[in-house]
Design a protein around this motif. Structure first.
Motif, PDB file in Angstrom:
ATOM      1  N   TYR A 133      78.053  65.747 111.825  1.00 49.62           N
ATOM      2  CA  TYR A 133      78.576  67.091 112.090  1.00 49.62           C
ATOM      3  C   TYR A 133      78.690  67.886 110.788  1.00 49.62           C
ATOM      4  N   PHE A 180      93.490  74.221 101.455  1.00 49.18           N
ATOM      5  CA  PHE A 180      92.842  74.326 102.760  1.00 49.18           C
ATOM      6  C   PHE A 180      93.298  75.598 103.476  1.00 49.18           C
ATOM      7  N   TYR A 184      77.573  70.051 120.124  1.00 45.88           N
ATOM      8  CA  TYR A 184      78.433  70.968 119.349  1.00 45.88           C
ATOM      9  C   TYR A 184      77.651  71.556 118.171  1.00 45.88           C
TER      10      TYR A 184
END
Ligand SMILES: Cc1ncc(C[n+]2csc(CCO)c2C)c(N)n1
Length: 220
Positions: free
Chosen positions: A47, A168, A112
């Motif tokens: 991914y 983050f 996805y």
């Protein structure tokens, strides 16, 4: 209302389903069996490599140099995340080079990432941000919720630590602000398409936990 707020509200049911998915609660309380986490790590490495390509397509589709530079910087952030995922978790989980080189993504990981590539190849930068934002933002909210958790399993403590923290938060906010700025300049039809794409990614985030939890494989 900010476009990002409208999207966050529209996606709330699937985000709540992610928060209470047994894969996520199992990381928090340490009860998630490691073989399921290993299935997650292998699929997540795939991914992340696709995600970096989609971010790079965002850099290419940006219409100013500053945004190209920032999208490219985000590619590097993903590379760093992928490296630590491989290095830390592969050692801890005993993932062999053979396992990694022969790995094929499970159906949900493939679907996805295909959704993100579709947005990247057929849309503009706003479509790309809409498709990749749930990835940042959902993990940030999960990181916040799990900050107090102290599972016995060191791998899960590492995972929780990776998605907490200021660095983050800033990355997530930057992409939210970028989406809102683009949403102001496009048509309502564009915004509706971007919202649909954000919702599809939100649902795939839920399915990704489920894929790992059930160790999803291709049926034939
Ligand atoms: C299925 C899946 N969804 C989201 C993330 C989290 N994530 C991946 S790349 C990135 C941006 C910069 O590192 C973030 C937050 C993940 N690892 N796997």
């Amino acid at each position: 209302m900010l476009f990002s707020k409208r999207l966050r509200e529209a996606a709330d049911a699937s985000w709540e389903a992610s928060f209470s998915h047994p894969f996520v609660t199992g990381i928090a309380d340490g009860t998630l069996p490691l073989d399921r986490f290993k299935h997650y790590v292998l699929n997540d490495a795939y991914y992340l490599s696709c995600f970096a390509q989609v971010q790079a397509l965002g850099a290419a589709k940006a219409t100013d140099l500053h945004t190209s530079n920032r999208m490219a910087a985000h590619v590097q952030g993903t590379y760093g995340a992928e490296l630590s995922l491989h290095e830390k978790f592969s050692g801890m989980l005993g993932i062999t080079d053979e396992e990694r080189s022969s790995f094929q993504p499970a159906p949900t990981a493939y679907a996805y990432t295909s959704h993100m590539f579709r947005a990247a190849y057929t849309g503009h930068l706003g479509d790309i941000i809409a498709a990749i934002l749930p990835c940042y933002w959902l993990y940030y909210e999960i990181g916040e919720r799990l900050q107090g958790a102290k599972p016995d399993e060191p791998i899960y403590r590492e995972w929780i630590a990776a998605y907490g923290g200021e660095w983050f938060k800033e990355l997530v906010q930057e992409q939210i602000d970028r989406l809102d700025a683009i949403a102001d300049t496009v048509t309502e039809a564009d915004r509706e398409r971007m919202q649909r794409s954000f919702l599809i990614s939100s649902r795939y985030e839920y399915l990704f936990w489920d894929m790992a939890y059930k160790k999803e494989q291709w049926p034939v």
